[in-house]
Design an enzyme around this catalytic site. Sequence first.
Site, mmCIF file in Angstrom:
data_model
loop_
_atom_site.group_PDB
_atom_site.id
_atom_site.type_symbol
_atom_site.label_atom_id
_atom_site.label_comp_id
_atom_site.label_asym_id
_atom_site.label_seq_id
_atom_site.Cartn_x
_atom_site.Cartn_y
_atom_site.Cartn_z
ATOM 1 N N ASP A 1 46.295 38.923 28.696
ATOM 2 C CA ASP A 1 45.168 39.361 29.547
ATOM 3 C C ASP A 1 45.695 40.201 30.712
ATOM 4 O O ASP A 1 46.649 39.801 31.387
ATOM 5 C CB ASP A 1 44.443 38.109 30.072
ATOM 6 C CG ASP A 1 43.053 38.415 30.616
ATOM 7 O OD1 ASP A 1 42.865 39.464 31.255
ATOM 8 O OD2 ASP A 1 42.151 37.581 30.414
ATOM 9 N N HIS B 1 43.584 41.559 33.213
ATOM 10 C CA HIS B 1 42.648 41.603 34.355
ATOM 11 C C HIS B 1 43.256 40.902 35.568
ATOM 12 O O HIS B 1 43.587 39.722 35.487
ATOM 13 C CB HIS B 1 41.326 40.945 33.969
ATOM 14 C CG HIS B 1 40.635 41.644 32.842
ATOM 15 N ND1 HIS B 1 40.884 41.345 31.527
ATOM 16 C CD2 HIS B 1 39.725 42.646 32.847
ATOM 17 C CE1 HIS B 1 40.132 42.126 30.757
ATOM 18 N NE2 HIS B 1 39.418 42.942 31.535
ATOM 19 N N SER C 1 41.299 34.223 26.393
ATOM 20 C CA SER C 1 42.111 33.597 27.448
ATOM 21 C C SER C 1 41.727 32.135 27.678
ATOM 22 O O SER C 1 42.543 31.334 28.124
ATOM 23 C CB SER C 1 41.974 34.367 28.760
ATOM 24 O OG SER C 1 42.460 35.678 28.581
#
Length: 216
Positions: free
Chosen positions: A99, A101, A152
């Site tokens: 991930d 972000h 996630s």
Amino acid sequence: LPLGERLSRRIVDGERHGLEGDLDEAIASGRTALEIINDSLLAGMKVVGELFGRGEMQLPFVLTSAEVMKTAVAHLEPHIEKTDDEGRGTIVLATVKGDVHDIGKNLVDIILTNNGYTVVNLGIKQPVSEILRAAGEHRADAVGMSGLLVKSTVVMRENLEEMNSRGVAADLPVLLGGAALTRAYVEGDLAEIYRGEVRYARDAFEGLRLMDAIMQ
Ligand code: B1M
């Protein structure tokens, strides 16, 4: 447009030119940095997410919006309220494996750091082995994992299972945050699996409250 809406618009349009001037104007008008972030900038990011989700915005534009968001937060950071406390506790913070972000995670970092915590921010795409290595090295009081993708949430569960099998769970409370999580999933399903404390933080401020509770 009124200033608040103009700032939201800048995030949506990825328009950086004149950004700092608008942010300074907002601060000068008496709004706090956190109000500007929460009410105007995050409102813009929310629109970006909706447009992207509906296929009305392409990924490179989302990335530009994210960069403008980061620039804005960096510009506001010196204005964010800071306590004089120090050494209130240590947390290792990371976006989980797979991930990328990191805007939310970095906000959590700023809020905790400004409130006297030592934050070891490992960055994005961090495997649990790295998170645990850092937790050991820094004698962390807690671990914070962020992730925005639905996958996630699965990675987080696997990480907690790995922490159980390494026997570190009892001594390592975990904070989880990110848009794909729900309180029911974290404090129901995951709490049942994890042999330590695992809590859901809806936003950076709840992360701070939970960290305060852990350190009491
Ligand atoms: Co992506 N992305 N993205 N993206 N992106 C989402 C998450 C998505 C919901 C968009 C959508 O479809 N509507 C969607 C996920 C769908 C899903 O999994 N079901 C998505 C997708 C699909 C993707 C890609 C797969 C797209 C692709 O490549 N085809 C790809 C993934 C790459 C990867 O990770 N492997 C991708 C890429 C990107 C960009 C790189 C372009 C960019 C990220 C840039 C960056 O972060 N440096 C991006 C962005 C910007 C978004 C949206 C639009 C905005 C995210 C954001 O920054 N929000 C997002 C839409 C959405 O979230 N609804 C989306 C603002 C931020 C402050 O909020 O991180 O939620 P957030 O943090 C909050 C709370 O959640 C909480 O505190 C913060 C507020 O105070 N919090 C914590 C977060 N972590 C915490 C940890 C804590 C405590 C609180 O303690 C540890």
